[in-house]
Design a protein around this motif. Sequence first.
Motif, mmCIF file in Angstrom:
data_model
loop_
_atom_site.group_PDB
_atom_site.id
_atom_site.type_symbol
_atom_site.label_atom_id
_atom_site.label_comp_id
_atom_site.label_asym_id
_atom_site.label_seq_id
_atom_site.Cartn_x
_atom_site.Cartn_y
_atom_site.Cartn_z
ATOM 1 N N LEU A 78 52.390 34.811 37.552
ATOM 2 C CA LEU A 78 50.921 34.489 37.952
ATOM 3 C C LEU A 78 50.880 33.341 38.900
ATOM 4 O O LEU A 78 51.686 32.300 38.808
ATOM 5 N N GLU B 175 39.590 33.699 42.024
ATOM 6 C CA GLU B 175 39.587 31.991 41.862
ATOM 7 C C GLU B 175 40.425 30.904 42.540
ATOM 8 O O GLU B 175 39.883 30.095 43.080
ATOM 9 N N ARG C 24 40.347 38.233 38.674
ATOM 10 C CA ARG C 24 39.520 36.950 38.508
ATOM 11 C C ARG C 24 40.620 35.778 39.047
ATOM 12 O O ARG C 24 40.046 35.065 39.413
ATOM 13 N N MET C 25 41.780 35.971 38.531
ATOM 14 C CA MET C 25 42.677 34.728 39.190
ATOM 15 C C MET C 25 43.002 34.719 40.531
ATOM 16 O O MET C 25 42.858 33.622 41.080
ATOM 17 N N ARG D 237 41.315 43.099 34.927
ATOM 18 C CA ARG D 237 40.204 42.156 35.220
ATOM 19 C C ARG D 237 40.648 40.748 35.336
ATOM 20 O O ARG D 237 40.255 39.945 36.356
ATOM 21 N N ASN D 238 41.767 40.298 34.689
ATOM 22 C CA ASN D 238 42.145 38.756 34.510
ATOM 23 C C ASN D 238 42.923 38.719 35.802
ATOM 24 O O ASN D 238 42.712 37.575 36.320
ATOM 25 N N ARG D 239 43.630 39.540 36.259
ATOM 26 C CA ARG D 239 44.411 39.307 37.386
ATOM 27 C C ARG D 239 43.565 39.296 38.674
ATOM 28 O O ARG D 239 43.592 38.262 39.441
ATOM 29 N N ASP E 174 41.763 44.492 30.583
ATOM 30 C CA ASP E 174 41.767 43.016 30.512
ATOM 31 C C ASP E 174 42.838 42.658 31.515
ATOM 32 O O ASP E 174 42.739 41.470 32.314
ATOM 33 N N MET E 175 43.808 43.211 31.472
ATOM 34 C CA MET E 175 44.907 42.884 32.544
ATOM 35 C C MET E 175 44.537 42.966 33.896
ATOM 36 O O MET E 175 44.770 42.246 34.815
#
Length: 378
Positions: free
Chosen positions: A288, A327, A323-324, A319-321, A316-317
């Motif tokens: 990450l 960001e 989003r990171m 989506r979260n990647r 979620d994997m």
Amino acid sequence: MAMESKVLSEALVAWSAGHLASVDQSYETTALEARSIALNALAKAVMSPADSISSHETNTAACLVLLTSEVCQGDRAGWYNHLMGAKHIIESAKCTGLSSKAIITGPEVFKQSPEGQWVLRNFAYHDVLASVTLGRPPLINAEYLEGITDVVDTYLGVASEVLTFISEASSHGHDMLFAVSSPDEPVPETTKQQFAASLEAYLEVKQKLHDWRCDASAKPELAAVAYAYRSAALIHVYRRIRGLLHLSQSMNHTIHSEEYMNGVIASISAGLKFQAGQLLAHVSKIPLNDIPESALLFPLFMAGGEVDPTDITLLDMIRNRLRMILEKRNFINVLSALEILEELWDRKTKHASQSSNLDTVADWEDVLKAQGGLLLLT
């Protein structure tokens, strides 16, 4: 390059000012002024081009910098004009070869120097990935990459060669294959031959991708990016094959029996889900917030279009990647891609109880078309 070229340095200033404005509104006026200056400098450079290799390189690089600036700020159409501009500069370039007096043109001009080769890889990265979401051939077939991909590239690490396979799949059009004959008429022999040729072409690309391996000495995280791109490329090829088969069925021009075609389509659907899983397995090996993560928008999007929308863990994997990445970099095209996937997943989930074949319910191409914009996954 920028220290020797006013047009490129102004483009980089415009890119930086635009990115600052995206996180701090007080820079909006500065960003607009910088963009105006950069566009004016590029226009002057293009209107009075020099025949030196360096001028072709810097003018093209300026187009690509302005393109990425538009994309990162959320533009959904204007970036394509810069891509077209870069294409025209590349194709119109000509100079005398370094080792002979012969005149060379187009991409061969850029291959004469390390900087020019970098520009070509940069152009290919944007042009080829654009061909996937635009649903049309690349502006320039990426065969010019031959001989210049054996480096660690700033965009794709050790995966640049994969772009040639994506380009090959995108370049083979089949949309007009059944446009001439009526569904009620027998399929002409020429159409059958074209159908077989199209299918064979895709299968050849698929085999090339299965056989491809990145440099064995590559760092693990770069290898993971490379194989994630290979799986994304395979997803693209499978989708092209599926599109060809669906086109045949929709026109009642089934070349083979319906049972055979349904079996092939089911096999393609299984292959898509398998490659999406493989892709995400490779992504999971990339730490990450590590630098290689910046290249993951395209493969994550391609996987997101094929995963089971009821598999919350995979969703979620992805989506979260995304989003990171958003960001950390605040590139708005990442947000656009995530919004398309969210809409797609929502549509598929709503229809899950009504149809066992989610492939016929919705596709990211439908969502993108409904939005009326262009999406560049770079």
